[in-house]
Motif scaffolding. Structure first.
Motif, PDB file in Angstrom:
ATOM      1  N   GLU A   1     -34.717   9.227 116.474  1.00  0.00           N
ATOM      2  CA  GLU A   1     -35.599   9.176 117.644  1.00  0.00           C
ATOM      3  C   GLU A   1     -34.952   9.864 118.841  1.00  0.00           C
ATOM      4  OE1 GLU A   1     -38.730   8.214 117.893  1.00  0.00           O
ATOM      5  OE2 GLU A   1     -38.700   7.876 115.732  1.00  0.00           O
ATOM      6  N   HIS A   2     -33.643   9.715 118.960  1.00  0.00           N
ATOM      7  CA  HIS A   2     -32.928  10.375 120.059  1.00  0.00           C
ATOM      8  C   HIS A   2     -32.971  11.892 119.891  1.00  0.00           C
ATOM      9  CE1 HIS A   2     -30.182  10.306 123.476  1.00  0.00           C
ATOM     10  NE2 HIS A   2     -29.482  11.252 122.876  1.00  0.00           N
ATOM     11  N   LEU A   3     -32.804  12.365 118.655  1.00  0.00           N
ATOM     12  CA  LEU A   3     -32.900  13.805 118.400  1.00  0.00           C
ATOM     13  C   LEU A   3     -34.291  14.334 118.749  1.00  0.00           C
ATOM     14  CD1 LEU A   3     -31.015  14.287 114.995  1.00  0.00           C
ATOM     15  CD2 LEU A   3     -30.236  14.974 117.264  1.00  0.00           C
ATOM     16  N   LYS A   4     -35.313  13.566 118.407  1.00  0.00           N
ATOM     17  CA  LYS A   4     -36.683  13.979 118.730  1.00  0.00           C
ATOM     18  C   LYS A   4     -36.874  14.095 120.237  1.00  0.00           C
ATOM     19  CE  LYS A   4     -38.974  11.954 114.669  1.00  0.00           C
ATOM     20  NZ  LYS A   4     -39.935  10.910 114.218  1.00  0.00           N
TER      21      LYS A   4
ATOM     22  N   PHE B   1     -35.879  18.105 118.971  1.00  0.00           N
ATOM     23  CA  PHE B   1     -35.505  18.556 117.633  1.00  0.00           C
ATOM     24  C   PHE B   1     -36.605  18.190 116.635  1.00  0.00           C
ATOM     25  CE2 PHE B   1     -31.257  18.991 119.301  1.00  0.00           C
ATOM     26  CZ  PHE B   1     -30.639  19.919 118.474  1.00  0.00           C
ATOM     27  N   ASN B   2     -36.948  19.127 115.779  1.00  0.00           N
ATOM     28  CA  ASN B   2     -37.756  18.826 114.600  1.00  0.00           C
ATOM     29  C   ASN B   2     -36.794  18.401 113.490  1.00  0.00           C
ATOM     30  OD1 ASN B   2     -40.146  19.401 115.803  1.00  0.00           O
ATOM     31  ND2 ASN B   2     -40.571  21.268 114.653  1.00  0.00           N
TER      32      ASN B   2
ATOM     33  N   TYR C   1     -29.869  25.279 114.450  1.00  0.00           N
ATOM     34  CA  TYR C   1     -30.206  24.514 113.243  1.00  0.00           C
ATOM     35  C   TYR C   1     -28.994  23.652 112.878  1.00  0.00           C
ATOM     36  CZ  TYR C   1     -32.718  23.943 108.752  1.00  0.00           C
ATOM     37  OH  TYR C   1     -33.407  23.450 107.668  1.00  0.00           O
ATOM     38  N   LEU C   2     -29.152  22.317 112.922  1.00  0.00           N
ATOM     39  CA  LEU C   2     -28.067  21.387 112.636  1.00  0.00           C
ATOM     40  C   LEU C   2     -28.345  20.625 111.347  1.00  0.00           C
ATOM     41  CD1 LEU C   2     -27.495  19.846 116.203  1.00  0.00           C
ATOM     42  CD2 LEU C   2     -26.433  21.880 115.211  1.00  0.00           C
ATOM     43  N   VAL C   3     -27.301  20.408 110.553  1.00  0.00           N
ATOM     44  CA  VAL C   3     -27.408  19.619 109.326  1.00  0.00           C
ATOM     45  C   VAL C   3     -26.446  18.437 109.453  1.00  0.00           C
ATOM     46  CG1 VAL C   3     -27.119  19.583 106.825  1.00  0.00           C
ATOM     47  CG2 VAL C   3     -28.006  21.635 107.949  1.00  0.00           C
ATOM     48  N   PHE C   4     -26.979  17.226 109.424  1.00  0.00           N
ATOM     49  CA  PHE C   4     -26.176  16.020 109.611  1.00  0.00           C
ATOM     50  C   PHE C   4     -25.819  15.419 108.254  1.00  0.00           C
ATOM     51  CE2 PHE C   4     -28.486  16.560 113.553  1.00  0.00           C
ATOM     52  CZ  PHE C   4     -27.530  16.283 114.527  1.00  0.00           C
ATOM     53  N   ASP C   5     -24.545  15.451 107.933  1.00  0.00           N
ATOM     54  CA  ASP C   5     -24.018  14.910 106.680  1.00  0.00           C
ATOM     55  C   ASP C   5     -23.721  13.430 106.885  1.00  0.00           C
ATOM     56  OD1 ASP C   5     -22.865  14.486 104.246  1.00  0.00           O
ATOM     57  OD2 ASP C   5     -21.158  15.849 104.530  1.00  0.00           O
ATOM     58  N   CYS C   6     -24.552  12.560 106.307  1.00  0.00           N
ATOM     59  CA  CYS C   6     -24.494  11.118 106.592  1.00  0.00           C
ATOM     60  C   CYS C   6     -23.678  10.349 105.557  1.00  0.00           C
ATOM     61  CB  CYS C   6     -25.910  10.548 106.641  1.00  0.00           C
ATOM     62  SG  CYS C   6     -26.942  11.255 107.938  1.00  0.00           S
ATOM     63  N   PRO C   7     -23.217   9.143 105.930  1.00  0.00           N
ATOM     64  CA  PRO C   7     -22.521   8.286 104.961  1.00  0.00           C
ATOM     65  C   PRO C   7     -23.457   7.851 103.845  1.00  0.00           C
ATOM     66  CG  PRO C   7     -22.211   7.503 107.229  1.00  0.00           C
ATOM     67  CD  PRO C   7     -23.294   8.540 107.263  1.00  0.00           C
TER      68      PRO C   7
ATOM     69  N   MET D   1     -36.974  24.443 121.071  1.00  0.00           N
ATOM     70  CA  MET D   1     -37.108  23.599 119.887  1.00  0.00           C
ATOM     71  C   MET D   1     -35.893  23.758 118.985  1.00  0.00           C
ATOM     72  SD  MET D   1     -38.996  21.455 118.191  1.00  0.00           S
ATOM     73  CE  MET D   1     -40.621  21.630 118.931  1.00  0.00           C
ATOM     74  N   GLY D   2     -35.198  22.641 118.722  1.00  0.00           N
ATOM     75  CA  GLY D   2     -34.095  22.657 117.777  1.00  0.00           C
ATOM     76  C   GLY D   2     -34.562  22.150 116.418  1.00  0.00           C
ATOM     77  N   TYR D   3     -33.747  22.374 115.394  1.00  0.00           N
ATOM     78  CA  TYR D   3     -34.111  21.985 114.034  1.00  0.00           C
ATOM     79  C   TYR D   3     -32.954  21.222 113.404  1.00  0.00           C
ATOM     80  CZ  TYR D   3     -37.492  25.632 115.052  1.00  0.00           C
ATOM     81  OH  TYR D   3     -38.449  26.379 115.659  1.00  0.00           O
ATOM     82  N   ALA D   4     -33.284  20.223 112.583  1.00  0.00           N
ATOM     83  CA  ALA D   4     -32.218  19.405 112.003  1.00  0.00           C
ATOM     84  C   ALA D   4     -32.621  18.851 110.647  1.00  0.00           C
ATOM     85  CB  ALA D   4     -31.851  18.255 112.948  1.00  0.00           C
ATOM     86  N   GLN D   5     -31.631  18.783 109.758  1.00  0.00           N
ATOM     87  CA  GLN D   5     -31.752  18.061 108.492  1.00  0.00           C
ATOM     88  C   GLN D   5     -30.884  16.812 108.578  1.00  0.00           C
ATOM     89  OE1 GLN D   5     -30.923  20.154 104.847  1.00  0.00           O
ATOM     90  NE2 GLN D   5     -31.657  22.111 105.665  1.00  0.00           N
ATOM     91  N   LEU D   6     -31.425  15.689 108.147  1.00  0.00           N
ATOM     92  CA  LEU D   6     -30.658  14.454 108.023  1.00  0.00           C
ATOM     93  C   LEU D   6     -30.423  14.235 106.531  1.00  0.00           C
ATOM     94  CD1 LEU D   6     -29.668  12.170 110.039  1.00  0.00           C
ATOM     95  CD2 LEU D   6     -31.547  10.816 109.095  1.00  0.00           C
ATOM     96  N   VAL D   7     -29.216  14.529 106.063  1.00  0.00           N
ATOM     97  CA  VAL D   7     -28.924  14.491 104.631  1.00  0.00           C
ATOM     98  C   VAL D   7     -28.466  13.083 104.251  1.00  0.00           C
ATOM     99  CG1 VAL D   7     -27.603  15.529 102.753  1.00  0.00           C
ATOM    100  CG2 VAL D   7     -28.252  16.915 104.734  1.00  0.00           C
TER     101      VAL D   7
END
Length: 272
Positions: A124-127, A131-132, A101-107, A1-7
């Motif tokens: 959806e691709h990350l899921k 990835f949570n 644990y990944l943090v995605f810095d978005c536009p 299980m991976g973890y991610a924030q979409l900022v």
């Protein structure tokens, strides 16, 4: 299980500064976190970039080759990313372990997380890659100075929540730059009736029904709750991070593994 924030959040809301401060905080407490740049127009970073969309597509190149403006070029870049999920992104994700644990810095283009399906398909691709994911929506606290701006911010956040269909944490950023924090105290956990009363005072009578509907929508979706973030205070960063970790169940899988290991040890002791 991976973890991610979409900022996500409007341009200028402090997303990159948040990512940088989060990285520094985790480095201080001995926790590993990888920051990913998803902004093809970004140039300066105050954090180590683990993955960079500019290695796939550059806004400057797109604008020059296709004669597009900044917004049109950025939309092209993000759609190009969407078309490359099974190639570029999958290849990049192979460099990380299951529990990273990944943090995605978005536009900051608001249509990316409220209208077009690019980030929704990205999530959806990350899921699918196990990835949570949690959406972290940043709103500049200096913007929330009256009820009309607050409702506007809530509507944008609500639109993103419905579009992305993710656990959602709302943050009031740049609290360290706010001159008088009393200006936003009423909006941290406001009473809907008080919001409606204030909104009716500021707008013409013909908007009364619209105001009532807006407040009811905000109340129904529990979108009137924002977490203030002061980057000068480590405890403020830690509190925000703990709220996000709770949303994506970070650490729970590790607890299970430790428990299973302990049970195995106990069983071995019994055998002996």
């Amino acid at each position: 299980m991976g973890y991610a924030q979409l900022v996500i959040g409007p341009a200028g809301s402090g997303k990159s500064t948040y990512c940088s401060s989060l990285y520094q905080h985790c480095e201080t407490v001995g926790r590993t976190m990888h920051i990913v740049n998803l902004d093809p127009a970004a140039e300066i970073f105050n954090y180590p970039v683990a993955m960079d969309i500019r290695e796939l597509v550059s806004l400057e190149d797109v604008m020059e080759e296709l004669s597009l403006g900044p917004n049109g070029g950025l939309m092209y870049c993000m759609e190009y990313l969407e078309d490359s999920l099974h190639d570029w992104l999958d290849e990049e994700l192979e460099n990380y372990r299951d529990d990273d644990y990944l943090v995605f810095d978005c536009p900051g283009q608001i249509e990316l997380f409220t209208h077009v399906p690019v980030l929704k398909n990205f999530v959806e691709h990350l899921k699918q890659k196990n990835f949570n994911v949690c959406a972290v929506y940043l709103l500049d606290s200096q913007f929330v100075t009256d009820v009309t701006k607050f409702i506007s911010g809530c509507m944008a956040s609500l639109s993103a929540m419905i579009q992305l269909e993710l656990p959602h944490v709302n943050i009031l950023s740049k609290m360290d730059l706010l001159k008088d924090k009393r200006d936003i105290e009423d909006y941290l956990d406001p009473e809907p009736r008080a919001l409606l009363s204030e909104l009716n005072k500021r707008m013409a009578p013909q908007f009364a029904k619209l105001n009532k509907s807006l407040i009811e929508m905000v109340e129904e979706y529990s979108m009137v709750s924002f977490i203030p973030l002061d980057l000068r205070k480590e405890r403020s960063i830690q509190y925000v991070l703990s709220e996000i970790d709770n949303c994506i169940q970070f650490g729970e899988d590790a607890d299970v593994k430790v428990k299973d290991f302990d049970e195995d040890e106990d069983y071995g002791d019994d055998e002996s």
